[in-house]
Structures are given as structure tokens and as C-alpha cells.
Design a protein around this motif. Structure first.
Motif, PDB file in Angstrom:
ATOM      1  N   LEU A 189      41.108  -5.801 -71.888  1.00  0.00           N
ATOM      2  CA  LEU A 189      42.017  -6.891 -72.246  1.00  0.00           C
ATOM      3  C   LEU A 189      42.818  -7.415 -71.050  1.00  0.00           C
ATOM      4  N   THR A 190      42.807  -6.674 -69.964  1.00  0.00           N
ATOM      5  CA  THR A 190      43.609  -7.055 -68.802  1.00  0.00           C
ATOM      6  C   THR A 190      42.916  -8.158 -68.006  1.00  0.00           C
ATOM      7  N   THR A 191      43.706  -8.879 -67.217  1.00  0.00           N
ATOM      8  CA  THR A 191      43.150  -9.983 -66.437  1.00  0.00           C
ATOM      9  C   THR A 191      44.025 -10.299 -65.229  1.00  0.00           C
ATOM     10  N   ALA A 244      50.537  -6.514 -74.038  1.00  0.00           N
ATOM     11  CA  ALA A 244      50.538  -7.573 -73.030  1.00  0.00           C
ATOM     12  C   ALA A 244      49.518  -8.659 -73.373  1.00  0.00           C
ATOM     13  N   PHE A 245      48.361  -8.248 -73.887  1.00  0.00           N
ATOM     14  CA  PHE A 245      47.327  -9.219 -74.258  1.00  0.00           C
ATOM     15  C   PHE A 245      47.806 -10.105 -75.405  1.00  0.00           C
ATOM     16  N   LYS A 246      48.383  -9.509 -76.413  1.00  0.00           N
ATOM     17  CA  LYS A 246      48.867 -10.295 -77.546  1.00  0.00           C
ATOM     18  C   LYS A 246      49.977 -11.250 -77.109  1.00  0.00           C
ATOM     19  N   GLU A 247      50.840 -10.783 -76.237  1.00  0.00           N
ATOM     20  CA  GLU A 247      51.918 -11.641 -75.727  1.00  0.00           C
ATOM     21  C   GLU A 247      51.344 -12.803 -74.922  1.00  0.00           C
ATOM     22  N   GLU A 248      50.315 -12.502 -74.100  1.00  0.00           N
ATOM     23  CA  GLU A 248      49.650 -13.546 -73.303  1.00  0.00           C
ATOM     24  C   GLU A 248      49.045 -14.618 -74.204  1.00  0.00           C
ATOM     25  N   MET A 249      48.333 -14.185 -75.230  1.00  0.00           N
ATOM     26  CA  MET A 249      47.667 -15.128 -76.123  1.00  0.00           C
ATOM     27  C   MET A 249      48.682 -15.956 -76.921  1.00  0.00           C
ATOM     28  N   ALA A 251      48.216   1.096 -75.170  1.00  0.00           N
ATOM     29  CA  ALA A 251      49.092   0.329 -76.056  1.00  0.00           C
ATOM     30  C   ALA A 251      49.769  -0.796 -75.283  1.00  0.00           C
ATOM     31  N   GLU A 252      50.068  -0.529 -74.019  1.00  0.00           N
ATOM     32  CA  GLU A 252      50.689  -1.555 -73.172  1.00  0.00           C
ATOM     33  C   GLU A 252      49.721  -2.706 -72.918  1.00  0.00           C
TER      34      GLU A 252
END
Length: 262
Positions: A166-168, A199-204, A194-195
Motif C-alpha cells: 500500500l505504500t508509495t 496512511a493509505f486510507k488517509e491518502e485516498m 496497521a500504519e
């Protein structure tokens, strides 16, 4: 009981006919000067144009698993192209080699986008494909790739990531993501923290993306791959097949496609 047996026989016969109607073709195409070798699966008993789906392989490369997923999509009535992100159809036999192949693509977004886009153009050109109805799915490395393509704003109706990173280094920008996104994640996957999820959900959310995130308790990395247990034991990796999560995610993918291809 007799009626039930008749229905069951009909369902099994229909499934057999569908499988028999699916044809698979090795297909060569170019991205720049790089030769790529994909696998096209199409149900030739279906007439007319239908949605097209790209299948992006795991870090092992375009192997039989990715081909089988393409065939499964064709059985459902889609035309599917299992792509080659490494070039020349090369595959890895060892995690060290697979990691090198994957990193070379993941760390070079223009290269990844070029190879993905080349496959997308090939898919659009198929006589059985409606070029206005396109999606992509990916597994592990491939899941990360399709998420990057969504972030990059490629013109896709939807993308689905199965146990993908999920990271980028290229976070989604507001208004740029066109594709609807669904993520299937193993809640016990040690490779996804979990982090990372938060972070992915926040990004989206910040990008205004249409995201659906499904977390499977008890599922770890590669939960959709029947060969994961053997590979996990062989290379001492946290891989395991989870039949329940595999079945549920495949059903959820079909529902997702019905929504985006209305």
C-alpha cells in the motif's frame, strides 16, 4: 432431491462449457524497445464486445497463476490480458531474484507506467473488448502496480489489489484518481502494517478517491494463491493460502465489476 440433482448437473455442465469456450493465447507486444510477452484469455462463445481486464502478476513474474486468473475472468465473460511487467516473459525461481525484478519496476514509475499502458493498448485493440470499459487487478507486486496506476490517473473504471503493498513514493493527488478502487488485504499479513493501512486510507480520502477496503482476519500474505503454503515452507516466508478469504475476495471482485461496468 431429483430436482436438486438436475439443477446441480446443469450448473456443472454450464461451468464445463464455459471453461471449454475459453481460449488462451500467448501474445507479444512492445513497450519502447522492450519485448513483452502476455497471455490473452477470451471466451469465444460470447458474441460482441465486453469489458477488458488486465491481470498483473506477483513478484515471481507472469507465471501459470496469473494465467489462470485471466482464464477465470474469461469464464465470467470478460476478456483478460495477463501482462508482463518484467520483459521477455521472464520469471523468478527465488525470492532474491523476484525482489530484484520487482524493485526495478517499482522504483521506476515511468517504466512501470509505460509497460502497463502498452498492455492496456493491446487489450483495447482486441475485437472482443469494449475500450470504454476497462479495469485492472493485481496480486502482491501486481496489487501495488495497479494502485500506482490508479494514483497516476490512468483511465480505468476500476482497480483491485489482492494482498498488495500500500505504500508509495508517489501519493495520489486530489482529483487525479479516476478509477474506483477495491483492496483485499490479509489482516495478519506481516508485510502490511496497521500504519501502512491507516496512511493509505488517509491518502485516498485526501485525494477524493472512491475506495473500498476489505481486511480478512486470519489471512496472511498471498492468501489467494493455492501454492503459497509450499512456497512459504520452501523459502521460510510468511505466505499461506486462505480458502475462505480467496473465495470471498473473488466473489467481491465480481460484485465490484458489476457495479463499475453498469
Amino acid at each position: 432431491m431429483k430436482k436438486l440433482m438436475i439443477i446441480l448437473c446443469f450448473v456443472l455442465a454450464s461451468a464445463t462449457l464455459s471453461q471449454a469456450a475459453v481460449k488462451g493465447y500467448e501474445i507479444n507486444y512492445l513497450a519502447g524497445e522492450t519485448q513483452l510477452k502476455g497471455y490473452l484469455a477470451v471466451n469465444e462463445k460470447i458474441e460482441g464486445k465486453r469489458p477488458g481486464v488486465l491481470v498483473v502478476h506477483e513478484w515471481w513474474g507472469l507465471n501459470d497463476y496469473a494465467r489462470e486468473r485471466a482464464r477465470m475472468l474469461a469464464e465470467l465473460g470478460y476478456t483478460a490480458l495477463a501482462v508482463d511487467m518484467y520483459g521477455d516473459g521472464k520469471t523468478a525461481e527465488h525470492p532474491g531474484e523476484a525482489g530484484q525484478f520487482a524493485a526495478a519496476v517499482r522504483k521506476n514509475l515511468p517504466l512501470a507506467k509505460e509497460r502497463f499502458s502498452a498492455a492496456l493498448e493491446v487489450l483495447k485493440q482486441q475485437p472482443s473488448v469494449n475500450p470504454d470499459q476497462l479495469a485492472a487487478i493485481g496480486y502482491c507486486f501486481g496489487g501495488a502496480v495497479v494502485l500506482e496506476m490508479a494514483r497516476a490517473g490512468l483511465d480505468l473504471d476500476g482497480v483491485a489489489s489482492f494482498h498488495g503493498s500500500l505504500t508509495t513514493d508517489n501519493p495520489a493527488q486530489p482529483g487525479r484518481v479516476k478509477a474506483r478502487i477495491i483492496v483485499f488485504n490479509g489482516a495478519d499479513d506481516p508485510m502490511i502494517s496497521a500504519e501502512d493501512i491507516a496512511a493509505f486510507k488517509e491518502e485516498m480520502q485526501a485525494a477524493g478517491a472512491d475506495l473500498r477496503f476489505i481486511n480478512y482476519p486470519g489471512a496472511t500474505h498471498s492468501f489467494t494463491s493455492p501454492g503459497a503454503d509450499e512456497l512459504g515452507r520452501k523459502f521460510d516466508l510468511p505466505l499461506a493460502y486462505n480458502a475462505e478469504a480467496d473465495a470471498h475476495s473473488w466473489q467481491a471482485l465480481q460484485e465490484f465489476f458489476r457495479e463499475i461496468f453498469r
